[in-house]
Write a protein that holds these residues in place. Structure first.
Motif, PDB file in Angstrom:
ATOM      1  N   ARG A 231       0.828  -1.203   0.000  1.00 15.62           N
ATOM      2  CA  ARG A 231       0.000   0.000   0.000  1.00 15.62           C
ATOM      3  C   ARG A 231       0.867   1.260   0.000  1.00 15.62           C
ATOM      4  O   ARG A 231       0.565   2.224  -0.703  1.00 15.62           O
ATOM      5  CB  ARG A 231      -0.950   0.000   1.207  1.00 15.62           C
ATOM      6  N   GLU A 232       1.929   1.245   0.773  1.00 15.54           N
ATOM      7  CA  GLU A 232       2.809   2.415   0.796  1.00 15.54           C
ATOM      8  C   GLU A 232       3.416   2.667  -0.574  1.00 15.54           C
ATOM      9  O   GLU A 232       3.469   3.807  -1.043  1.00 15.54           O
ATOM     10  CB  GLU A 232       3.912   2.235   1.843  1.00 15.54           C
ATOM     11  N   ASP A 233       3.883   1.616  -1.228  1.00 12.37           N
ATOM     12  CA  ASP A 233       4.510   1.799  -2.543  1.00 12.37           C
ATOM     13  C   ASP A 233       3.491   2.204  -3.596  1.00 12.37           C
ATOM     14  O   ASP A 233       3.809   2.991  -4.501  1.00 12.37           O
ATOM     15  CB  ASP A 233       5.239   0.513  -2.958  1.00 12.37           C
ATOM     16  N   ALA A 234       2.278   1.687  -3.502  1.00 20.52           N
ATOM     17  CA  ALA A 234       1.241   2.113  -4.450  1.00 20.52           C
ATOM     18  C   ALA A 234       0.932   3.593  -4.280  1.00 20.52           C
ATOM     19  O   ALA A 234       0.759   4.322  -5.260  1.00 20.52           O
ATOM     20  CB  ALA A 234      -0.019   1.275  -4.255  1.00 20.52           C
ATOM     21  N   LEU A 235       0.878   4.056  -3.020  1.00 16.04           N
ATOM     22  CA  LEU A 235       0.638   5.482  -2.792  1.00 16.04           C
ATOM     23  C   LEU A 235       1.802   6.318  -3.300  1.00 16.04           C
ATOM     24  O   LEU A 235       1.602   7.376  -3.916  1.00 16.04           O
ATOM     25  CB  LEU A 235       0.402   5.753  -1.303  1.00 16.04           C
ATOM     26  N   ARG A 236       3.019   5.864  -3.059  1.00 15.34           N
ATOM     27  CA  ARG A 236       4.177   6.579  -3.606  1.00 15.34           C
ATOM     28  C   ARG A 236       4.110   6.629  -5.131  1.00 15.34           C
ATOM     29  O   ARG A 236       4.445   7.642  -5.755  1.00 15.34           O
ATOM     30  CB  ARG A 236       5.471   5.893  -3.174  1.00 15.34           C
ATOM     31  N   GLY A 237       3.677   5.522  -5.749  1.00 17.42           N
ATOM     32  CA  GLY A 237       3.615   5.461  -7.211  1.00 17.42           C
ATOM     33  C   GLY A 237       2.661   6.452  -7.823  1.00 17.42           C
ATOM     34  O   GLY A 237       2.848   6.875  -8.970  1.00 17.42           O
ATOM     35  N   MET A 238       1.632   6.848  -7.073  1.00 17.27           N
ATOM     36  CA  MET A 238       0.649   7.806  -7.597  1.00 17.27           C
ATOM     37  C   MET A 238       0.829   9.190  -7.007  1.00 17.27           C
ATOM     38  O   MET A 238      -0.024  10.065  -7.193  1.00 17.27           O
ATOM     39  CB  MET A 238      -0.780   7.302  -7.354  1.00 17.27           C
ATOM     40  N   THR A 239       1.982   9.405  -6.320  1.00 17.67           N
ATOM     41  CA  THR A 239       2.299  10.734  -5.785  1.00 17.67           C
ATOM     42  C   THR A 239       3.767  11.063  -6.054  1.00 17.67           C
ATOM     43  O   THR A 239       4.120  11.491  -7.142  1.00 17.67           O
ATOM     44  CB  THR A 239       1.958  10.819  -4.284  1.00 17.67           C
ATOM     45  N   ILE A 240       4.643  10.801  -5.097  1.00 17.11           N
ATOM     46  CA  ILE A 240       6.023  11.284  -5.190  1.00 17.11           C
ATOM     47  C   ILE A 240       6.824  10.610  -6.293  1.00 17.11           C
ATOM     48  O   ILE A 240       7.650  11.254  -6.947  1.00 17.11           O
ATOM     49  CB  ILE A 240       6.743  11.140  -3.819  1.00 17.11           C
ATOM     50  N   TRP A 241       6.592   9.316  -6.538  1.00 16.15           N
ATOM     51  CA  TRP A 241       7.339   8.670  -7.630  1.00 16.15           C
ATOM     52  C   TRP A 241       6.861   9.154  -8.993  1.00 16.15           C
ATOM     53  O   TRP A 241       7.666   9.317  -9.912  1.00 16.15           O
ATOM     54  CB  TRP A 241       7.223   7.150  -7.526  1.00 16.15           C
ATOM     55  N   ALA A 242       5.574   9.395  -9.121  1.00 17.55           N
ATOM     56  CA  ALA A 242       5.068   9.973 -10.370  1.00 17.55           C
ATOM     57  C   ALA A 242       5.623  11.370 -10.567  1.00 17.55           C
ATOM     58  O   ALA A 242       5.962  11.770 -11.689  1.00 17.55           O
ATOM     59  CB  ALA A 242       3.545   9.998 -10.360  1.00 17.55           C
ATOM     60  N   ALA A 243       5.739  12.130  -9.480  1.00 23.13           N
ATOM     61  CA  ALA A 243       6.337  13.465  -9.570  1.00 23.13           C
ATOM     62  C   ALA A 243       7.793  13.365 -10.010  1.00 23.13           C
ATOM     63  O   ALA A 243       8.258  14.157 -10.847  1.00 23.13           O
ATOM     64  CB  ALA A 243       6.234  14.176  -8.225  1.00 23.13           C
ATOM     65  N   HIS A 244       8.524  12.395  -9.462  1.00 21.72           N
ATOM     66  CA  HIS A 244       9.921  12.195  -9.864  1.00 21.72           C
ATOM     67  C   HIS A 244      10.013  11.869 -11.352  1.00 21.72           C
ATOM     68  O   HIS A 244      10.900  12.382 -12.049  1.00 21.72           O
ATOM     69  CB  HIS A 244      10.545  11.067  -9.040  1.00 21.72           C
ATOM     70  N   ALA A 245       9.112  11.046 -11.831  1.00 24.60           N
ATOM     71  CA  ALA A 245       9.113  10.679 -13.252  1.00 24.60           C
ATOM     72  C   ALA A 245       8.867  11.886 -14.140  1.00 24.60           C
ATOM     73  O   ALA A 245       9.194  11.861 -15.334  1.00 24.60           O
ATOM     74  CB  ALA A 245       8.060   9.604 -13.524  1.00 24.60           C
ATOM     75  N   ASN A 246       8.290  12.957 -13.560  1.00 21.15           N
ATOM     76  CA  ASN A 246       8.024  14.199 -14.288  1.00 21.15           C
ATOM     77  C   ASN A 246       9.044  15.299 -13.986  1.00 21.15           C
ATOM     78  O   ASN A 246       8.828  16.446 -14.371  1.00 21.15           O
ATOM     79  CB  ASN A 246       6.640  14.745 -13.908  1.00 21.15           C
ATOM     80  N   PHE A 247      10.115  14.980 -13.252  1.00 21.14           N
ATOM     81  CA  PHE A 247      11.076  16.001 -12.813  1.00 21.14           C
ATOM     82  C   PHE A 247      10.405  17.042 -11.914  1.00 21.14           C
ATOM     83  O   PHE A 247      10.786  18.212 -11.907  1.00 21.14           O
ATOM     84  CB  PHE A 247      11.733  16.704 -14.003  1.00 21.14           C
ATOM     85  N   GLU A 248       9.424  16.629 -11.140  1.00 22.35           N
ATOM     86  CA  GLU A 248       8.643  17.581 -10.351  1.00 22.35           C
ATOM     87  C   GLU A 248       8.656  17.261  -8.860  1.00 22.35           C
ATOM     88  O   GLU A 248       7.881  17.844  -8.097  1.00 22.35           O
ATOM     89  CB  GLU A 248       7.195  17.603 -10.852  1.00 22.35           C
ATOM     90  N   GLU A 249       9.528  16.373  -8.419  1.00 23.46           N
ATOM     91  CA  GLU A 249       9.495  15.947  -7.024  1.00 23.46           C
ATOM     92  C   GLU A 249       9.882  17.046  -6.038  1.00 23.46           C
ATOM     93  O   GLU A 249       9.578  16.949  -4.845  1.00 23.46           O
ATOM     94  CB  GLU A 249      10.404  14.722  -6.818  1.00 23.46           C
ATOM     95  N   LYS A 250      10.516  18.115  -6.502  1.00 22.97           N
ATOM     96  CA  LYS A 250      10.881  19.217  -5.603  1.00 22.97           C
ATOM     97  C   LYS A 250       9.742  20.201  -5.386  1.00 22.97           C
ATOM     98  O   LYS A 250       9.806  21.044  -4.489  1.00 22.97           O
ATOM     99  CB  LYS A 250      12.108  19.951  -6.147  1.00 22.97           C
ATOM    100  N   ILE A 251       8.699  20.107  -6.194  1.00 25.71           N
ATOM    101  CA  ILE A 251       7.588  21.051  -6.067  1.00 25.71           C
ATOM    102  C   ILE A 251       6.244  20.362  -5.859  1.00 25.71           C
ATOM    103  O   ILE A 251       5.260  21.022  -5.506  1.00 25.71           O
ATOM    104  CB  ILE A 251       7.486  21.969  -7.307  1.00 25.71           C
TER     105      ILE A 251
END
Length: 555
Positions: free
Chosen positions: A490-510
């Motif tokens: 569950r934790e990894d699924a939530l990361r996948g639809m939030t912070i990891w998706a942001a990282h994939a977009n170069f957006e994890e800092k914002i």
């Protein structure tokens, strides 16, 4: 000595008290004014430690502080204060791979999703055509022969009878095939002898059935009249409201034309479109010539820094390019939508200009080819964040290439639960264990970006969360989950639809987590994704969605 230390301490305390008083005076009192406070909540920050707090403060569209309710309420005051009454709060959900514009336009067409027979589809089309007599083409999307009793591709015969003078263009659910009538074939100049690279024209008794695969159906699609700008604006706004209602705040639209991007930018700048869009440009000549020299473009709500390439088609329409023949069609192996040399050249060109390369790969042959092409240019671990979109079927020897070249897998968990009824028929027992292998992909680089591919699947990110964690569909099938060893926590699924998706977009800092300095995009749910019963995960109500600290949806 003791007196000296005590005096020193008193002096330091006095100085601190004076400075504090000056600071509070400058702030106008003991409480700093902010725009919004949310407290008495269970806030999943999804920061590096996956911390859970009670409250946060928002000012000028950004989080300014997170902590306990006591800490936030004692330090800040706001005209808008929300007592969450213990409800869970999450960072705004991302869809790392979808078709936002396509979904909006599909809302203007005949909805063929979930229809259980060809006869029922014809009834839907007749009703839609009667309600929209002014439309020059009959357009629809979402049919899937795998939902029908015989599971066979339809033919155009009934369409020719019902609509002899109006061209019909019906896109399959996967967006990689279409059913058209004879009028549309005539307009496109397609006959039984037509040959199209990277596509197929299905024949029966030597004549076109009306089913066109990949590049073949695009030849017809190119003739469909462009919609009026007013229709596009309405479509985007309708799509946005539907997305907000399911908790989505950032969308990665996988394959847009620069004209659509310009319109999205214009609507965002005027405040009539508030959702954040990570735009992958389709790799057309017009887009390449416009953006490769122009360079990366970004605003607070729009980020244009990637190109979407198509390597192959889809598994459901047997356009996915495989290393060995389809089990249920031994004379077919799928196909590439461009030659290996063309794909190599395109990757090299886009990469040389500093853009992110994101390639659609379904079959194991397409995945191997593109991972090897990526490796040619990337050579080793890096922070280029090139992506494989779907990464659906892989040869077991190719998983390690994601780690070797730091390639991000962008996957859609509901594809797994939609395809599981027939995927083994296509692939066979030897290949199916290496399909929809999300946990194995996660192990390569420690992250996966999760999306839905809507309108291919439903827009709800909770459906994807459920599919990733439980590996079942809405019916609870199969018992125990489909290839449960590939489920995500569950934790990894939530990361996948939030912070990891942001990282994939170069957006994890914002974006992607609830931390000071990031955009205040968040969603309030009625129940907690981290501990709600598995049977309830898909249908947890979205209580409210916020973008930049402003409420954009309330249940």
């Amino acid at each position: 000595m003791i007196q000296s230390c005590t005096l020193s301490s008193l002096l330091r305390f006095s100085v601190y008290t004076v400075l504090l008083a000056i600071g509070l005076s400058a702030c106008g009192g003991a409480h700093q004014q902010v725009d919004l406070i949310v407290h008495n909540a269970k806030v999943y920050t999804v920061d590096s430690s996956f911390a859970v707090v009670e409250a946060f403060a928002v000012k000028d569209g950004q989080f300014v502080a997170v902590g306990s309710s006591q800490e936030i309420l004692s330090a800040y005051q706001a005209a808008n204060t929300i007592d969450a009454q213990g409800q869970p709060v999450y960072p705004g959900f991302f869809d790392a791979h979808c078709h936002f514009y396509g979904y909006g336009m599909a809302l203007q067409e005949a909805n063929l999703v979930g229809i259980a027979s060809y006869e029922a589809m014809l009834d839907t089309l007749k009703a839609f055509a009667a309600a929209h007599p002014e439309q020059p083409w009959l357009l629809g999307r979402g049919w899937d022969q795998n939902n029908w009793l015989d599971k066979e591709f339809p033919t155009k015969d009934a369409l020719d009878t019902l609509f002899p003078n109006k061209p019909v263009y019906l896109v399959r659910v996967d967006g990689h095939a279409a059913l058209v009538n004879q009028k549309a074939l005539d307009l496109a100049g397609i006959t039984a002898s037509t040959r199209i690279d990277g596509g197929a024209i299905l024949l029966k008794n030597g004549q076109p059935t009306g089913v066109l695969i990949d590049n073949a159906f695009k030849q017809v699609g190119a003739l469909v009249p462009a919609p009026d700008e007013a229709i596009v604006r309405r479509a985007l706004q309708q799509a946005e409201q539907n997305c907000f209602a399911v908790g989505l705040t950032t969308l990665s639209d996988a394959g847009l034309d620069y004209r659509t991007i310009d319109l999205i930018d214009q609507m965002q700048q005027k405040g009539v479109l508030q959702i954040r869009v990570y735009a992958m440009l389709s790799a057309s000549r017009g887009n390449l010539s416009r953006y490769l020299d122009k360079g990366i473009y970004s605003t607070e709500r729009l980020n244009v820094r990637s190109f979407k390439i198509y390597a192959d088609g889809a598994l459901g329409s047997r356009g996915a390019c495989l290393l060995a023949p389809y089990r249920d069609k031994p004379d077919e192996m799928g196909f590439l939508l461009a030659s290996p040399a063309q794909l190599d050249s395109l990757v090299g060109l886009i990469g040389s200009k500093g853009f992110q390369v994101n390639t659609h790969c379904i079959g194991d042959s397409a995945n191997r080819l593109l991972l090897d092409i990526y490796g040619k240019y990337l050579q080793e671990q890096n922070d280029r964040r090139w992506r494989i979109e779907h990464a659906q079927v892989l040869d077991p020897n190719d998983f390690v290439k994601f780690a070797k070249y730091s390639v991000i897998p962008s996957v859609q968990p509901t594809h797994c639960t939609s395809d599981m009824y027939w995927a083994e028929e296509r692939l066979g027992k030897d290949r199916i264990p290496y399909a929809y292998a999300y946990h194995t992909l996660l192990q390569q680089n420690g992250m996966v970006a999760l999306g839905s591919d809507f309108p291919v699947e439903d827009i709800s990110p909770l459906y994807g969360f459920h599919a990733a964690v439980v590996r079942q569909d809405a019916k609870g099938f199969p018992q125990g989950g489909f290839q449960k060893q590939e489920a995500l926590s569950r934790e990894d699924a939530l990361r996948g639809m939030t912070i990891w998706a942001a990282h994939a977009n170069f957006e994890e800092k914002i974006k992607g987590s609830i931390e000071a300095g990031k955009y205040a995009d968040f969603v309030i749910l009625a129940k907690d994704l981290m501990n709600a019963p598995e049977t309830e995960l898909r249908n947890i109500p979205i209580q409210a969605t916020f973008v930049a600290g402003k409420e954009v949806y309330r249940r």
